[in-house]
Design a protein around this motif. Structure first.
Motif, PDB file in Angstrom:
ATOM      1  N   ASP A 196       0.853  -1.271   0.051  1.00  0.00           N
ATOM      2  CA  ASP A 196       0.007  -0.062  -0.093  1.00  0.00           C
ATOM      3  C   ASP A 196       1.054   1.346  -0.016  1.00  0.00           C
ATOM      4  N   GLU A 197       2.088   1.282   0.437  1.00  0.00           N
ATOM      5  CA  GLU A 197       2.904   2.397   0.665  1.00  0.00           C
ATOM      6  C   GLU A 197       4.038   2.403  -0.591  1.00  0.00           C
ATOM      7  N   ARG A 211      -2.038   4.408  -1.680  1.00  0.00           N
ATOM      8  CA  ARG A 211      -2.211   5.133  -0.615  1.00  0.00           C
ATOM      9  C   ARG A 211      -2.402   6.552  -1.216  1.00  0.00           C
ATOM     10  N   GLU A 215      -5.676   8.816  -1.018  1.00  0.00           N
ATOM     11  CA  GLU A 215      -5.475   9.991  -0.011  1.00  0.00           C
ATOM     12  C   GLU A 215      -5.160  11.249  -0.464  1.00  0.00           C
ATOM     13  N   ARG A 233      -9.284  -3.297  -2.509  1.00  0.00           N
ATOM     14  CA  ARG A 233      -8.297  -3.501  -1.569  1.00  0.00           C
ATOM     15  C   ARG A 233      -7.495  -4.906  -1.822  1.00  0.00           C
ATOM     16  N   ASP A 284     -10.670   4.135   8.857  1.00  0.00           N
ATOM     17  CA  ASP A 284      -9.505   4.425   8.015  1.00  0.00           C
ATOM     18  C   ASP A 284      -9.821   5.859   7.519  1.00  0.00           C
TER      19      ASP A 284
END
Length: 395
Positions: A196-197, A211, A215, A233, A284
């Protein structure tokens, strides 16, 4: 008048014609694998050069313009891929799925045992060979390169939103396919960084993670919380991967459909005494959409709740974001299965066969109950002559 078309994803398209068809259920699949950009000029749209990134925030170049130009991205190929690789598990019955039966007296886990496995949708990763996976990577790169010619921020809001949702979901499917078999996508790492990062996506020279797309781009510029349901996801516990590609025309209606499915499912909402247990997805995304958590969540869920969930809202007083299921949303449960138990059908493991049989029994029960919600019908936004580019936009 239409501009040049970009042919994207031919490699994966060829592979899917041989490995994807068994998962298409009864839905018609169109053979075309063309992804095009209509009305696209040979360079960034006139009047959009104002989207220049300050050094402190490179993502500001993706800020939606107030004066969009009518450009359109066609995701026909991705739509074809989804219809061949994704199988819907149908509407939630809000019943816990029974434990799977033993296979030939073995205690070896075959496929899924999640209580939520008959909700949402599953991807047939076991059907994807090296050619299909390399095609996914090529298609992701092609989507990235669209932004080199077309200023994404200059598009109508719905076109932008569809682009980011599709890019996110394509990139995630690619990485899961590269690492399959895997039980939980959250365990995947890219060069030591969590999936995710990891910034393995590059748009207009900006390296970004999954992410970041959610975001720093979408959540930062879209106020309507229903956008959270468009981001797959890879997990059973999250929003389902739709079998239709997002487009500028359908994105609002398709997000409403996804929201309704999730809110009214066990993986979305449950009653536990006086407590309303909800998915950790809401915790989240609370900083972006639910700052006054209890009141905002209740208002949001009420917008999509069916009669049963509406009743639950009225009979609970405390909200807890506690529901999670990290197991992979894969037809085979993230496992190839034991060789000596291999099914006769290529790509279809014993676990997958069991899940499909359970799915069929679920539909039979729904039919006996008089519930015919095996498919969903949604209406795309209607464009009328003279409408501004942002008519019917998801705000």
């Amino acid at each position: 008048m239409q501009g040049p078309a970009f042919k994207l994803g031919a490699t994966l398209g060829v592979a899917l014609t041989t490995v994807g068809a068994p998962l298409a259920a009864s839905d018609e699949v169109h053979p075309s694998v063309l992804v095009s950009v209509a009305q696209a000029a040979s360079g960034p749209a006139t009047g959009t050069t104002a989207n220049t990134a300050p050094a402190a925030n490179p993502f500001s170049i993706f800020t939606p313009t107030r004066n969009p130009i009518r450009h359109r991205i066609d995701y026909e190929f991705w739509d074809f891929a989804l219809k061949n690789l994704v199988i819907s598990m149908g509407p939630s019955t809000r019943d816990t799925a029974r434990p799977p039966g033993d296979v030939l007296g073995s205690r070896i886990r075959q496929g899924h045992n999640s209580r939520y496995r008959l909700e949402g949708a599953m991807v047939g990763f076991s059907f994807m060979d090296e050619q299909a996976i390399s095609g996914l990577a090529e298609y992701r790169r092609d989507l990235e390169s669209v932004a080199d010619t077309l200023d994404i921020g200059s598009l109508p809001r719905n076109e932008q939103l569809a682009y980011w949702l599709n890019l996110h979901n394509v990139a995630l499917m690619e990485q899961i396919a590269l690492n399959w078999p895997v039980r939980q996508p959250r365990s995947i790492e890219i060069d030591g960084v969590t999936l995710d990062e990891a910034r393995f996506i590059a748009v207009r020279g900006i390296d970004m993670s999954l992410r970041d797309i959610r975001e720093r781009i979408v959540f930062a510029h879209w106020r309507n919380p229903k956008v959270i349901y468009g981001f797959w996801r890879g997990e059973i516990g999250g929003p389902a991967l739709e079998r239709d590609a997002f487009t500028g025309d359908n994105v609002s209606s398709l997000l409403d459909q996804a929201a309704e499915d999730f809110v009214n499912s066990l993986r979305g909402t449950q009653k536990n005494g006086r407590n309303l247990d909800i998915s950790t997805l809401y915790g989240d995304t609370a900083p972006f959409y639910f700052p006054n958590f209890d009141a905002d969540i209740r208002e949001h869920i009420a917008e999509y709740a069916n009669e049963e969930v509406t009743d639950i809202l009225g009979r609970t007083s405390v909200i807890r974001a506690s529901i999670r299921e990290w197991d992979i949303a894969d037809l085979s449960g993230g496992s190839r299965g034991a060789n000596y138990l291999a099914a006769s059908r290529p790509g279809l493991s014993i676990g997958a066969a069991q899940l499909l049989a359970q799915r069929q029994r679920k539909f039979q029960i729904l039919e006996l109950r008089g519930d015919t919600r095996r498919g969903q019908v949604f209406f795309s936004n209607i464009r009328l002559p003279g409408d501004p580019p942002n008519a019917n936009a998801v705000e």
